[in-house]
Scaffold this motif. Sequence first.
Motif, mmCIF file in Angstrom:
data_model
loop_
_atom_site.group_PDB
_atom_site.id
_atom_site.type_symbol
_atom_site.label_atom_id
_atom_site.label_comp_id
_atom_site.label_asym_id
_atom_site.label_seq_id
_atom_site.Cartn_x
_atom_site.Cartn_y
_atom_site.Cartn_z
ATOM 1 N N ASN A 33 13.937 45.216 67.490
ATOM 2 C CA ASN A 33 14.958 45.735 66.563
ATOM 3 C C ASN A 33 15.703 44.578 65.898
ATOM 4 O O ASN A 33 16.396 44.769 64.910
ATOM 5 C CB ASN A 33 15.901 46.726 67.258
ATOM 6 C CG ASN A 33 17.179 46.101 67.718
ATOM 7 O OD1 ASN A 33 17.173 44.976 68.227
ATOM 8 N ND2 ASN A 33 18.284 46.810 67.548
ATOM 9 N N LEU B 141 16.033 51.850 54.499
ATOM 10 C CA LEU B 141 15.802 51.440 53.112
ATOM 11 C C LEU B 141 14.472 51.968 52.579
ATOM 12 O O LEU B 141 14.340 52.237 51.392
ATOM 13 C CB LEU B 141 15.825 49.908 53.002
ATOM 14 C CG LEU B 141 17.200 49.265 53.090
ATOM 15 C CD1 LEU B 141 17.061 47.764 53.320
ATOM 16 C CD2 LEU B 141 18.021 49.519 51.835
ATOM 17 N N THR B 142 13.479 52.081 53.459
ATOM 18 C CA THR B 142 12.146 52.510 53.018
ATOM 19 C C THR B 142 11.906 53.979 53.315
ATOM 20 O O THR B 142 10.754 54.421 53.325
ATOM 21 C CB THR B 142 11.062 51.666 53.705
ATOM 22 O OG1 THR B 142 11.220 51.813 55.124
ATOM 23 C CG2 THR B 142 11.174 50.201 53.362
ATOM 24 N N SER B 143 12.965 54.709 53.523
ATOM 25 C CA SER B 143 12.837 56.121 53.875
ATOM 26 C C SER B 143 12.014 56.890 52.856
ATOM 27 O O SER B 143 12.158 56.698 51.642
ATOM 28 C CB SER B 143 14.224 56.751 53.971
ATOM 29 O OG SER B 143 14.095 58.143 54.178
ATOM 30 N N CYS B 144 11.169 57.797 53.344
ATOM 31 C CA CYS B 144 10.384 58.652 52.452
ATOM 32 C C CYS B 144 11.218 59.825 51.923
ATOM 33 O O CYS B 144 10.765 60.537 51.038
ATOM 34 C CB CYS B 144 9.129 59.149 53.155
ATOM 35 S SG CYS B 144 9.480 59.970 54.702
ATOM 36 N N LEU C 243 17.663 45.060 62.407
ATOM 37 C CA LEU C 243 16.730 44.938 61.286
ATOM 38 C C LEU C 243 15.773 46.119 61.204
ATOM 39 O O LEU C 243 15.477 46.623 60.112
ATOM 40 C CB LEU C 243 15.927 43.633 61.409
ATOM 41 C CG LEU C 243 14.993 43.323 60.251
ATOM 42 C CD1 LEU C 243 15.780 43.041 58.987
ATOM 43 C CD2 LEU C 243 14.089 42.142 60.572
ATOM 44 N N SER C 244 15.269 46.585 62.347
ATOM 45 C CA SER C 244 14.311 47.692 62.331
ATOM 46 C C SER C 244 14.951 48.941 61.724
ATOM 47 O O SER C 244 14.357 49.595 60.870
ATOM 48 C CB SER C 244 13.789 47.979 63.737
ATOM 49 O OG SER C 244 14.848 48.257 64.629
ATOM 50 N N SER D 37 16.046 59.915 57.508
ATOM 51 C CA SER D 37 14.867 60.464 56.838
ATOM 52 C C SER D 37 14.705 61.945 57.157
ATOM 53 O O SER D 37 14.440 62.763 56.278
ATOM 54 C CB SER D 37 13.594 59.724 57.291
ATOM 55 O OG SER D 37 13.609 58.405 56.835
ATOM 56 N N ALA E 247 15.304 56.548 62.306
ATOM 57 C CA ALA E 247 14.546 57.588 61.618
ATOM 58 C C ALA E 247 15.379 58.803 61.248
ATOM 59 O O ALA E 247 14.964 59.609 60.418
ATOM 60 C CB ALA E 247 13.371 58.029 62.491
ATOM 61 N N LEU F 58 17.587 49.061 59.758
ATOM 62 C CA LEU F 58 17.918 48.779 58.358
ATOM 63 C C LEU F 58 16.699 48.957 57.459
ATOM 64 O O LEU F 58 16.748 49.673 56.446
ATOM 65 C CB LEU F 58 18.448 47.345 58.226
ATOM 66 C CG LEU F 58 18.713 46.865 56.805
ATOM 67 C CD1 LEU F 58 19.782 47.694 56.124
ATOM 68 C CD2 LEU F 58 19.100 45.395 56.792
ATOM 69 N N LEU F 59 15.588 48.323 57.812
ATOM 70 C CA LEU F 59 14.386 48.432 56.984
ATOM 71 C C LEU F 59 13.898 49.873 56.947
ATOM 72 O O LEU F 59 13.454 50.371 55.918
ATOM 73 C CB LEU F 59 13.289 47.504 57.507
ATOM 74 C CG LEU F 59 13.584 46.011 57.465
ATOM 75 C CD1 LEU F 59 12.353 45.217 57.877
ATOM 76 C CD2 LEU F 59 14.040 45.567 56.089
ATOM 77 N N GLY F 60 13.967 50.547 58.085
ATOM 78 C CA GLY F 60 13.524 51.942 58.132
ATOM 79 C C GLY F 60 14.321 52.807 57.170
ATOM 80 O O GLY F 60 13.759 53.630 56.434
ATOM 81 N N MET G 18 17.829 51.537 66.763
ATOM 82 C CA MET G 18 16.386 51.518 67.038
ATOM 83 C C MET G 18 15.570 51.674 65.742
ATOM 84 O O MET G 18 15.708 50.876 64.845
ATOM 85 C CB MET G 18 16.048 52.595 68.064
ATOM 86 C CG MET G 18 16.720 52.314 69.414
ATOM 87 S SD MET G 18 16.564 53.670 70.546
ATOM 88 C CE MET G 18 17.067 52.895 72.080
ATOM 89 N N GLU G 19 14.712 52.711 65.653
ATOM 90 C CA GLU G 19 13.873 52.849 64.455
ATOM 91 C C GLU G 19 14.615 53.484 63.291
ATOM 92 O O GLU G 19 14.077 53.551 62.188
ATOM 93 C CB GLU G 19 12.592 53.619 64.781
ATOM 94 C CG GLU G 19 12.712 55.128 64.818
ATOM 95 C CD GLU G 19 13.126 55.621 66.186
ATOM 96 O OE1 GLU G 19 14.189 55.211 66.685
ATOM 97 O OE2 GLU G 19 12.385 56.439 66.744
ATOM 98 N N VAL H 254 22.242 53.278 51.725
ATOM 99 C CA VAL H 254 22.330 52.553 52.990
ATOM 100 C C VAL H 254 23.480 51.555 52.923
ATOM 101 O O VAL H 254 23.723 50.942 51.879
ATOM 102 C CB VAL H 254 21.006 51.821 53.285
ATOM 103 C CG1 VAL H 254 21.044 51.133 54.639
ATOM 104 C CG2 VAL H 254 19.837 52.787 53.213
#
Lengths: 248, 248, 248, 248, 248, 248, 248, 248
Positions: free
Chosen positions: E209, E220-223, E213-214, E187, E184, E216-218, E181-182, E229
Amino acid sequence: MKQDDIKNLLEQVRKGEIDTDTAYELLKELPYTDLGHTKVDNHREIRTGYPEVIFCQGKTIEQICQIIQHMNKNETNILATRASKEMYDEVVKIIPQAEFEPLSKIISVKKIQTGKTSTYISIVTAGTSDISVAEEAAITAEFYGNAVKRVFDVGVAGIHRLTDKIDEIRKARVIVVVAGMEGALPSVIGGMVDKPVIAVPTSIGYGANFGGLSALLGMLTSCASGIGVVNIDNGFGAGYLAGMINKL
Amino acid sequence: MKQDDIKNLLEQVRKGEIDTDTAYELLKELPYTDLGHTKVDNHREIRTGYPEVIFCQGKTIEQICQIIQHMNKNETNILATRASKEMYDEVVKIIPQAEFEPLSKIISVKKIQTGKTSTYISIVTAGTSDISVAEEAAITAEFYGNAVKRVFDVGVAGIHRLTDKIDEIRKARVIVVVAGMEGALPSVIGGMVDKPVIAVPTSIGYGANFGGLSALLGMLTSCASGIGVVNIDNGFGAGYLAGMINKL
Amino acid sequence: MKQDDIKNLLEQVRKGEIDTDTAYELLKELPYTDLGHTKVDNHREIRTGYPEVIFCQGKTIEQICQIIQHMNKNETNILATRASKEMYDEVVKIIPQAEFEPLSKIISVKKIQTGKTSTYISIVTAGTSDISVAEEAAITAEFYGNAVKRVFDVGVAGIHRLTDKIDEIRKARVIVVVAGMEGALPSVIGGMVDKPVIAVPTSIGYGANFGGLSALLGMLTSCASGIGVVNIDNGFGAGYLAGMINKL
Amino acid sequence: MKQDDIKNLLEQVRKGEIDTDTAYELLKELPYTDLGHTKVDNHREIRTGYPEVIFCQGKTIEQICQIIQHMNKNETNILATRASKEMYDEVVKIIPQAEFEPLSKIISVKKIQTGKTSTYISIVTAGTSDISVAEEAAITAEFYGNAVKRVFDVGVAGIHRLTDKIDEIRKARVIVVVAGMEGALPSVIGGMVDKPVIAVPTSIGYGANFGGLSALLGMLTSCASGIGVVNIDNGFGAGYLAGMINKL
Amino acid sequence: MKQDDIKNLLEQVRKGEIDTDTAYELLKELPYTDLGHTKVDNHREIRTGYPEVIFCQGKTIEQICQIIQHMNKNETNILATRASKEMYDEVVKIIPQAEFEPLSKIISVKKIQTGKTSTYISIVTAGTSDISVAEEAAITAEFYGNAVKRVFDVGVAGIHRLTDKIDEIRKARVIVVVAGMEGALPSVIGGMVDKPVIAVPTSIGYGANFGGLSALLGMLTSCASGIGVVNIDNGFGAGYLAGMINKL
Amino acid sequence: MKQDDIKNLLEQVRKGEIDTDTAYELLKELPYTDLGHTKVDNHREIRTGYPEVIFCQGKTIEQICQIIQHMNKNETNILATRASKEMYDEVVKIIPQAEFEPLSKIISVKKIQTGKTSTYISIVTAGTSDISVAEEAAITAEFYGNAVKRVFDVGVAGIHRLTDKIDEIRKARVIVVVAGMEGALPSVIGGMVDKPVIAVPTSIGYGANFGGLSALLGMLTSCASGIGVVNIDNGFGAGYLAGMINKL
Amino acid sequence: MKQDDIKNLLEQVRKGEIDTDTAYELLKELPYTDLGHTKVDNHREIRTGYPEVIFCQGKTIEQICQIIQHMNKNETNILATRASKEMYDEVVKIIPQAEFEPLSKIISVKKIQTGKTSTYISIVTAGTSDISVAEEAAITAEFYGNAVKRVFDVGVAGIHRLTDKIDEIRKARVIVVVAGMEGALPSVIGGMVDKPVIAVPTSIGYGANFGGLSALLGMLTSCASGIGVVNIDNGFGAGYLAGMINKL
Amino acid sequence: MKQDDIKNLLEQVRKGEIDTDTAYELLKELPYTDLGHTKVDNHREIRTGYPEVIFCQGKTIEQICQIIQHMNKNETNILATRASKEMYDEVVKIIPQAEFEPLSKIISVKKIQTGKTSTYISIVTAGTSDISVAEEAAITAEFYGNAVKRVFDVGVAGIHRLTDKIDEIRKARVIVVVAGMEGALPSVIGGMVDKPVIAVPTSIGYGANFGGLSALLGMLTSCASGIGVVNIDNGFGAGYLAGMINKL
C-alpha cells in the motif's frame, strides 16, 4: 568433510563397501546443521571458498548466539555483520575472544591466523559520513586476509584531494569506492585507473537522495567503465567481492 | 604517446632542453583530439589500459564516422557498441575491414592481433531472450583478448540445466550472469562458486518488471555474496569489467 | 443463522406464514452486528466458509476487545492477527482461554476442535528473519484445520539445503514460500514441483529492497509457473489461501 | 523418459548391470536438449507434471521454429504464448495442425486428447478490454484439460451484473479474476465466495494506472482473503495456476 | 470589512472624499494581519466564503497560539486541524471555550451558531481504522453547518453490509467515501448512486500500500464516474469540499 | 423499465399475481443486455441518473459498433469517449446522425433534446495544449444538459490573464481546472473562489512531469481547499462530476 | 504599452481626464490578445523584461502560425522552441526571415538587433549526445543578447579533458552544465569554480537512468554548492536563467 | 596560501631557487589538512571564493569538534549547517564566540566582519512551516555578506498576500522561494518578476507529497522561466547560490 572425503565416500558406495542408506545419512549431515530457525551452511567453505557469514539484522540475540555457538565448535573464523552492542554483549559471554568494532558493527572471532596479501585493496570514501560503510568493507576484506589501504573524504566537490591520493589508489589491485549523495566518485576514479572498481552507494544525504537511490542510480549509469555496483550501504558485499578479486 | 614519452618530455623540460610553451603544446595535444562535437580521448589507454570505446546510441551517423575515422589513424583496435546496421553501412565504406555482429550490435576494427587469455570468462544467461545482451558482453571481452565460454538458457525455473553446467562455470576465473524477469540466477550461481560474479539485469519481461527494475533490484539485494551489478542491459560494461578482472 | 434457516424463512414468506416486515427485520440482523465503529460480519462464514478475522493493526485495544467480546457470544473460533502483547493482556482478561503466539503476533480462541487434514501445507522460508511471517501463515493455516510442515532457512544462496528438503516439500498439497531480499526462492521451488506455490515477499533486507519491493517484483515476474503472490509480509493471507486450496 | 525409466536405470547401476559412465550419459541427455540458444526442458513434465511452454515475446521467429520443431518430435502437446500472426505463419508451415487464437495470441499443437475436468474454472473480467488477457488464461487452462466458464464485463461500477452471475462463479472450484484500472473486482468477489481467487491485474487504463500498477497494488492490498496475484497481463500464469489447483 | 465596505471605500476615492494614500492604508490592512511568521488571511471569508483554517502540523505551539489568539479577536468561528493534545492544552488556557476532539485531532472554537442544512452529507468508511480520517471530514463539514450521517465499516470484502446501508447513502446530497488498502469502496458506491462522491484514500494498510499509494491510485483510476479524489488521509479537504457542494 | 415498473412487479409478486420464476426472468433481463464481450448496463440510468458511456480505448471497432447499435434501439442519447476517426467512420455507417468532435475525440448521438442549465460550469485551462482534455470535459458536461463557459490559456506564469477572467470564473456554479506541467492553477483559483473546483492534471510537459505525475501530485497536495482531483487527462470524469454537481 | 504609458493613464484617471470605463477597456486590452486557444502575453516584456516564448510541443501547426503571426505585428523578436521542421516550413511561408536551427529545434525571428554582453556564459556538455540540449540553451541565451562559449564532451570519465578547459569555464560569469547518465559533471565543475552553475540533466542513457531520473537526482543531491537545477532536457530554461544572471 | 603565493612558488621552481621535492611538499600540504576521517579543504576559498562549510548531519560530535577546531586556527569565518543543540553545546566549549540559531540549525563563528551588499536577496516562503528552511537560506546568505529581506507565508492559496509584497520582492537582485506541498509559488513569482528565482521545495505536507516529491516535481516542471531548483529542504544551497549571484 572436505572435497576428498566426499569423493572417497562415493568410491566406497561404488565398491559396495558401504551401503547407500549409511552413505545417505553421512552426506545428509554434511552440508548443514539444522538449528530449527537456521540451517548453518557447513558446506559453504567447500563450495565457495568462504565460511558462512552471519547477517545479524532481523535476527534475535538468542538466534545469533545459537548460530555463533554452533560455528564455534569448528576450527573456523567467524564473521557477524550489522551487529549491535547488545548482541555483542551476549556473544562475548559465550566466546570471550570475540571482538566488536562499533563503527563497522562487526563481531569477529579469529582462531586461525590468516596471512596478508601482498597486493592491497584501496577503500575510498567521498565523505566523512560514508566511513562506517567503508569500515564494514575494510574489516570484511581484512578478515579474509586481504591488505587494505583506506583513503577517506576525497569526494568530487574538492577533486584536488583525490588527485593527491590517486597514485596510491591506482596501485591497488582492486578499488572499493563508497559514496552517498550523487555518488559521482566511482565515475571519476573509474576514468582514472585501470583496475576494477566496486562502487557502494550509501544512504547519506537527504531529500532527493531518497534513501540512497540517487547514488545507486548514479553509479549504475556511470559513464566510466569497469565498475560493479553493490546494494546501498552494503559495505560487507563490497569488501567480500573485492577480497575475492584481490585473491584471484 | 606512451608513458615513457611523457616522462622523457618532462625530463627535457627539467633540463631546459625544451621550453615550457612548446612542452605545453605537445602535452595539450596529447590527451585528446577535439572534433568539435567530440573530444576523442587519446590518453585513455595510458590511463586505464584500454582505448576509448564509442557508444553509438544517441550519436548521428556522421559523428560516429568522424570519430572512427580519427581513431583509425592510430594503430589501435576500435570498438563501437549499440550500433545499427545503418551506422555500419557507412562505417564500412570508410574502413573496409570493419566488422558488424548484429546480435550484439557491435562494430569492431581489429588491426592488432590480441592473444587469448588461458583463463576464461563464463558468460551465462537465464533465458534465450537474454542472449543479445550476453553477446555484447562476450564480444567485448573477446575484443580485449579474453577467452570466453558461453552457457545460455539455464534459468532457475529448470535448475537441473544449471547443475549440469555448473562445473564448467565454476572453473572460470570470473562469471558474467545475464538475466531478466526476477533476475534470480546470479544469487543461485553466487551461492555455488568461489569466483566473482558480474550480474547483468536485462529488460526482458513485462508488467511488474518495469523495464528491468525487478531484475535490477533482485540482483542488488541478492542474499549471495561476491556479486557486482551493472546497469540494465549493459552487456558492454559487464564484459569490460569481467575482462579487467580476468586479466589481473 | 445457517443457509437452511434462511431458506426456511424465505419459504415462510412465500407461504404468507410470516409478514415481510418481520422477515426483513430478521434478515437485517442476520448479516452483521453493528458496534458503531465496526460491523462484525456474522454472515461471512455462510458466504465464504470462514468466520471473520480481526486485523488488529490500526485498531484501538478498546475496539478489539469489543469485537472479540461480541464474537465470543457465538460458538465460533476467533483469530486476531497483527496483535501486540498489550492487546492480548486486555483480551485475556475477558476471555481467559485466549492464546497469544508472540512470533506470529496472533491471538486465537479455540472453542470448537477442528480436525487436521491428511494432506499438508509446506511452509518454507529463505532465511531465519522470514520466520515470523511464516509463522503467521502456519498458525493461520493450522487454525483452519490444516496440517502444516515447516522448512526454514533454505534460501537460494545455499541451494543444497533446499535440495535436501525438496522431497518433503514436493509431497505437500500446496506450498507457501516466504522470502525477503531478492525473493528468488519461489522461482526455484516453482520449477521443481507440480503443486501450487503461494509466494510471500517479506520486508527483510535493506537499501534497494525498498521495504520489500525487490522481493515483491521478483516474485511477480518469476520465470516459473504456478505461483500466486500475496502482499509483502502477508503471512495471514498466504496461510488462508493455502488452507483454502488444501481443503478443496 | 518417465519416472519409472529413471528408477529402473538407477537400479541397474546398483546391480552393476550398467556402468556409471553409460548411465551418466543417458541421464545427461534426459533433462534437456541443447539448441545453442535454448535448452529445451524435456525433464519438466516429470518434475512439475507439465511440459515446457514457449514464451514467444523476445525470441526470433527462427528460434521459435527450432524449439517447436524439436518438441514436435515427442508425443507431447505444445503451447506457445504471446505469439504474433507472423510467428504462426512460419510455424504452421512446419506443423500443419498448429492452431492460432488471435485474441489470446496463443499457438497450440494438440496431439494427445486431454479430457475435461468435471469441476470448472470460472474466468471473470471487469471490462471488455480485459478479455484478451482472460482468453490467454482460459485457453491455457483448457489446454491442460480443465473445464472453463467465462463471465465477462461484470466490473464493480455496475455491480448488479456481478450479482447476477455470482452463483455460477461460486460453483467453480477456482476463480480467475481479470481487471485493469483500480482492480477492485477480486476484492468484491473474494468477499462473496469460498474458493481460491487468482487475481490478474491488466494494463488497461491510462494516467495514474501507470501501466497496470494501480490494479496490481489494489489486488495485493485487497481487504478480502483468499487471493493470490500474478504479474500484470499474465493470463497464462493465472490459467496455469488455476488449472493446477483445479486438478488437485 | 465586507464586500460592501470595500465598494464604499472605492466610491469615496472616486468622489475625492478620501485621498489615495489613506485608502491604500485601509486596503493594505484589510486582507491579512502579519504576525511575522504568519499572514492571517482576514480576507479569505470574503473571497471564498469560509474563514481561514489553521493546519497545525509543522507549526510550533507558540505559533498556533498566536494565530488563534489573533483570530479570536474577530467574531468568527475557528477551526484548527491536525492538532495534538499538547497544542490544545495551551490553546485552552487562552480560549477556555475551545474544544478538542481527539479522534479527528481537531480544535474548534464556536462563537456563532451555524444552522444545520436540511440535506445531509453521507460519510462512509471501508474499515474501522479509517474512522479517524472520516471524523476529520465529518467534524469539518459540521463546523460549516452541514448535517452529516456516518456509515462506518462497510468495505467491499463484505459487501452486504454496504447493500444494507445503500439507501441511506443514496439519499445524501453528497457522499464522502474513506478507504485504505485497495480503496475499492468509492468505485462500488459510485456505481450505485447519482450523487457526487468525494473519495479519500487513507494510509491504512502495509506492504504494497506504500503509505496510501495503492488506495490513491485505485481511486484515481476508478471505473465509476462522478468521483473526485483528495490527498491521502485528507479528511479535512473532503469535508470542506463536500460541505461546499452540499450548500450550493 | 423505470423505478415504478419494478415496484409494480414486486407488488404483483407479493399478491401472487405473478409467480417468482416469471418475475425472476423479467428482472434478470432488466439490468443489462449481454453481448458476449460486453454487458450493456441498461439499468444504469435508473441507478445513477445517467445512461452508460462507452470508453472506446482498448475496444475493437467491431465491439464498439455492436454496443452502440444495441444502445441505439432504446430512446437514449449515446456518448462514446476516446474514439478515433476510424471508429467514427464505422459508427456513422450504422447511425447517420452520429457526430464526431475530433479535438475531444467524442462520438455522440443525440435523440432527445436536453435543456441547458441556467447555472454554468466554468472550464479553465492553464495552456493551449490542455485544450483537448478540456474539450472532453466541456462536451461531456454539455451532453448532459449543462451550460459551459470556456476560459483557455490562463496559467500561473502570466497570472494577470487569470485576474482578468476571475469574475466570470467565480460566477460559475462549479469550476473545472485543467493543467499540465506543475499543475498550479487549481491552487490559485481555489484560493480565489467559493465554488467547488474539479482539478484535471494533464500529461502535457516533459522530463520530470513523468507523464502527468507532477501535475497530479501538485493538485492532490494543493494548499487551497475545496478541490477534488480526477485521473490524469480524464476530461470526461471531470465534466461528468461537474455536471452532477451543477445539477444538484 | 510600456510602464510609463500605464502610469500616465492612471494619472489621467486620478485627474478625471479619462473616465474609469474607458481606462478599464484600455488596460483590459493591454496585457494579452486572446486568440481563442491562446492568450498571447503582450504584457510579459513589461513584467519580466522578456517577450513571451512559444513552446511548440503539443501545439498544432495552425496554432503556432496564428501565435507567431500575431506577435509579428509588434516590433519584437520571436523565439519558438521544440519546433519541428514541419512547423518551420509553414512559419517561413508567413515570415520569410524566420530561421530554423535543427539541432536545437528553435525557430527565431530577429527584427531588432540585440548587442552582445562583454561577459560570457560557458555552456558545457558531458558527452556528444548532450549537444542538442546544450544548443537549445546556447541559442536561447544568444537570442537574448548574451555572449556564449561552448565546451563539449568533457565528461568525468576522462577528467583531463575538463582540466584542460577549466580556465575558460572559470572565466565565464555563469556556467551551464549539461549531462545525462549519472550527471556528475556539475558536481565536479561546481567544486572548481566560484560562479553560479545551472545544471541540466538530460535523458541520454538507458536502463537505470529512467528517462533522465538518474542525472536529475544526482544533480539535486550534489555535494558541491552553488548549483541550481532545471528540468530534464530543459535547455531553454537553462539558457534563459543563465542569460538573466549574466545580464544582472 | 593565496593565489599569489602559489604563483611565486611556481616561479621559484622555474628559476631553480627551490627544488621540486620541496615545492611538492609545500603544495601537497596546501590544499587540505587530513584529520583521518576528514580532509579539511583549505584550498576551497582560493578555488571557489568561499571557505568550506561543515554539513553536520551524519557526522559525530567528536568529528565536528575536530574539524571546527582545525578551521578555527585560521583567520576564517566558520559555518556549520544541520547542527543540533547537542553539537553546539560541545562546540561552544571550544570556541566561546560560536553562535547557534535553533530555527535554521546553524552554528557560526564570525571572526572577520563581512560587509553588507547594497542589493538584497528576497527570501519568500509559501507557509509558516517553511520558515526553518528559509532561515537556513537567509542566515547562509547573510554569513557571506549579503543583505536579505524576508517575506513569509504568502502562498498561492491567498495570492493577495503575495500581490501586496510583490514590489519588495521584485526589487531584489535575486529571489529565493521556499514552498512545500504543491510548490506552486515559484511559478507564480517567476511570472511576475525579471530576476532569477531559486526554488527550494520543502518536505512540508503529507500523503501524496511523498517527502517533498510533489513540490520538487512541481518546481522542476514550472511553466515560468528563470527558475533554478535545489534539493528538498536545501536552504543552505539556495542561500549560497543566491549569494553567489547577488555578488556577481
